[in-house]
Design a protein around this motif. Structure first.
Motif, PDB file in Angstrom:
ATOM      1  N   ALA A 130       0.608  -1.033  -0.002  1.00  0.00           N
ATOM      2  CA  ALA A 130      -0.004   0.051   0.036  1.00  0.00           C
ATOM      3  C   ALA A 130       0.911   1.243  -0.071  1.00  0.00           C
ATOM      4  N   ILE A 131       1.965   1.364   0.837  1.00  0.00           N
ATOM      5  CA  ILE A 131       2.873   2.403   0.808  1.00  0.00           C
ATOM      6  C   ILE A 131       3.535   2.397  -0.529  1.00  0.00           C
ATOM      7  N   GLY A 132       3.867   1.562  -0.886  1.00  0.00           N
ATOM      8  CA  GLY A 132       4.815   1.707  -2.191  1.00  0.00           C
ATOM      9  C   GLY A 132       3.905   2.286  -3.507  1.00  0.00           C
ATOM     10  N   PHE A 133       2.512   1.797  -3.449  1.00  0.00           N
ATOM     11  CA  PHE A 133       1.687   2.087  -4.372  1.00  0.00           C
ATOM     12  C   PHE A 133       1.473   3.585  -4.310  1.00  0.00           C
ATOM     13  N   ALA A 134       1.105   4.071  -3.149  1.00  0.00           N
ATOM     14  CA  ALA A 134       0.916   5.324  -2.684  1.00  0.00           C
ATOM     15  C   ALA A 134       2.103   6.279  -3.362  1.00  0.00           C
ATOM     16  N   VAL A 135       3.262   5.914  -3.167  1.00  0.00           N
ATOM     17  CA  VAL A 135       4.374   6.702  -3.381  1.00  0.00           C
ATOM     18  C   VAL A 135       4.625   6.736  -4.963  1.00  0.00           C
ATOM     19  N   MET A 136       4.491   5.562  -5.343  1.00  0.00           N
ATOM     20  CA  MET A 136       4.483   5.366  -6.991  1.00  0.00           C
ATOM     21  C   MET A 136       3.577   6.043  -7.740  1.00  0.00           C
ATOM     22  N   PHE A 137       2.154   6.265  -7.055  1.00  0.00           N
ATOM     23  CA  PHE A 137       1.203   6.781  -7.791  1.00  0.00           C
ATOM     24  C   PHE A 137       1.441   8.534  -7.697  1.00  0.00           C
ATOM     25  N   VAL A 138       1.887   8.984  -6.676  1.00  0.00           N
ATOM     26  CA  VAL A 138       2.466  10.255  -6.777  1.00  0.00           C
ATOM     27  C   VAL A 138       3.482  10.823  -7.590  1.00  0.00           C
ATOM     28  N   LEU A 139       4.323   9.545  -7.551  1.00  0.00           N
ATOM     29  CA  LEU A 139       5.533   9.794  -8.500  1.00  0.00           C
ATOM     30  C   LEU A 139       5.311  10.008  -9.646  1.00  0.00           C
ATOM     31  N   VAL A 140       4.273   9.104 -10.227  1.00  0.00           N
ATOM     32  CA  VAL A 140       3.804   9.054 -11.693  1.00  0.00           C
ATOM     33  C   VAL A 140       3.257  10.260 -11.893  1.00  0.00           C
ATOM     34  N   GLY A 141       2.389  10.866 -10.814  1.00  0.00           N
ATOM     35  CA  GLY A 141       1.576  12.187 -11.095  1.00  0.00           C
ATOM     36  C   GLY A 141       2.841  13.272 -11.451  1.00  0.00           C
ATOM     37  N   ALA A 142       3.661  13.156 -10.864  1.00  0.00           N
ATOM     38  CA  ALA A 142       4.998  14.039 -10.680  1.00  0.00           C
ATOM     39  C   ALA A 142       5.628  13.881 -12.315  1.00  0.00           C
ATOM     40  N   ILE A 143       5.924  12.700 -12.455  1.00  0.00           N
ATOM     41  CA  ILE A 143       6.494  12.447 -14.005  1.00  0.00           C
ATOM     42  C   ILE A 143       5.771  13.147 -14.891  1.00  0.00           C
ATOM     43  N   ARG A 144       4.392  12.751 -15.019  1.00  0.00           N
ATOM     44  CA  ARG A 144       3.323  13.290 -16.008  1.00  0.00           C
ATOM     45  C   ARG A 144       3.405  14.671 -16.123  1.00  0.00           C
ATOM     46  N   GLU A 145       3.362  15.341 -14.827  1.00  0.00           N
ATOM     47  CA  GLU A 145       3.226  16.753 -14.796  1.00  0.00           C
ATOM     48  C   GLU A 145       4.633  17.373 -15.306  1.00  0.00           C
ATOM     49  N   SER A 146       5.613  16.921 -15.024  1.00  0.00           N
ATOM     50  CA  SER A 146       6.983  17.570 -15.521  1.00  0.00           C
ATOM     51  C   SER A 146       7.139  17.338 -16.988  1.00  0.00           C
ATOM     52  N   SER A 147       6.767  16.277 -17.516  1.00  0.00           N
ATOM     53  CA  SER A 147       7.079  15.987 -18.978  1.00  0.00           C
ATOM     54  C   SER A 147       5.930  16.750 -19.553  1.00  0.00           C
ATOM     55  N   ARG A 148       4.710  17.219 -19.115  1.00  0.00           N
ATOM     56  CA  ARG A 148       3.819  17.983 -19.644  1.00  0.00           C
ATOM     57  C   ARG A 148       4.306  19.394 -19.726  1.00  0.00           C
ATOM     58  N   ILE A 149       5.083  19.813 -18.688  1.00  0.00           N
ATOM     59  CA  ILE A 149       5.568  21.431 -18.748  1.00  0.00           C
ATOM     60  C   ILE A 149       6.683  21.495 -19.222  1.00  0.00           C
ATOM     61  N   SER A 150       7.548  20.462 -19.589  1.00  0.00           N
ATOM     62  CA  SER A 150       8.727  20.734 -20.040  1.00  0.00           C
ATOM     63  C   SER A 150       8.845  21.216 -21.457  1.00  0.00           C
ATOM     64  N   GLU A 151      10.007  21.876 -21.736  1.00  0.00           N
ATOM     65  CA  GLU A 151      10.062  22.482 -23.179  1.00  0.00           C
ATOM     66  C   GLU A 151      10.485  21.350 -24.211  1.00  0.00           C
ATOM     67  N   THR A 152       9.853  20.645 -24.629  1.00  0.00           N
ATOM     68  CA  THR A 152      10.388  19.544 -25.445  1.00  0.00           C
ATOM     69  C   THR A 152       9.044  19.378 -26.442  1.00  0.00           C
ATOM     70  N   THR A 153       9.182  18.505 -27.188  1.00  0.00           N
ATOM     71  CA  THR A 153       8.273  18.106 -28.403  1.00  0.00           C
ATOM     72  C   THR A 153       7.069  17.452 -27.826  1.00  0.00           C
TER      73      THR A 153
END
Length: 179
Positions: A130-153
């Motif tokens: 459960a703890i591992g899932f919660a951490v990865m869930f938030v981490l994936v949200g951060a990855i998605r957000e950072s890739s969306r706002i990055s200056e790339t194609t």
């Protein structure tokens, strides 16, 4: 290292359904949109995973192994129902209800927790998952957000980038063997 600590750490990292199985990772890859908006859903999903792993794992360990699959399915469906009741899993992903994506991790956590046998180890394994899932869930949200706002194609702002990032985490976490 004690058996309880080993069960907890193994379930949090190397046996975590998000980083070790594609079907479990799919739920975490699809749902979170950003790090900030994923805290509450992560806690709700983690609580459902913990309860499913603890209840289903304990019941399946106490019954003959022939009954275990039925226990896993029933407890998994109850977990999906509880997530739906609190407002999670309402949308669709590629035309499929998100609730379908939650069944695999809920069943998988029970199966992994059952392998530990003793109730205290089942609880530790369910808690680690459960703890591992919660951490990865938030981490994936951060990855998605950072890739969306990055200056790339736009090519690098898609789901494959998120899935590749999860694959890298799976490889990294596979190095944490607590035995």
């Amino acid at each position: 290292m004690s058996d309880i600590a080993r069960a907890f750490l193994d379930s949090m990292l190397i046996e975590n359904p998000v980083v070790m199985t594609f079907v479990g990772a799919l739920l975490a890859a699809v749902l979170p949109r950003s790090a900030r908006s994923s805290y509450t859903p992560a806690l709700r999903h983690a609580l459902a995973l913990f309860l499913a792993g603890m209840i289903g794992g304990a019941i399946a360990a106490a019954l003959p192994s022939v009954a275990a699959p039925a226990v896993y399915i029933v407890v998994g469906l109850l977990g999906v129902g509880s997530l739906l009741a609190v407002g999670e899993l309402r949308g669709e992903w590629l035309g499929m209800p998100q609730a379908v994506l939650a069944i695999a991790p809920l069943v998988g956590v029970q199966m992994l927790a059952t392998t530990y046998g003793d109730f205290d180890l089942v609880v530790a394994a369910a808690g680690g998952s459960a703890i591992g899932f919660a951490v990865m869930f938030v981490l994936v949200g951060a990855i998605r957000e950072s890739s969306r706002i990055s200056e790339t194609t736009d090519t690098f702002k898609t789901n494959p980038v998120v899935l590749f990032s999860l694959a890298v985490f799976a490889i990294v976490f596979a190095g944490f063997l607590f035995w």
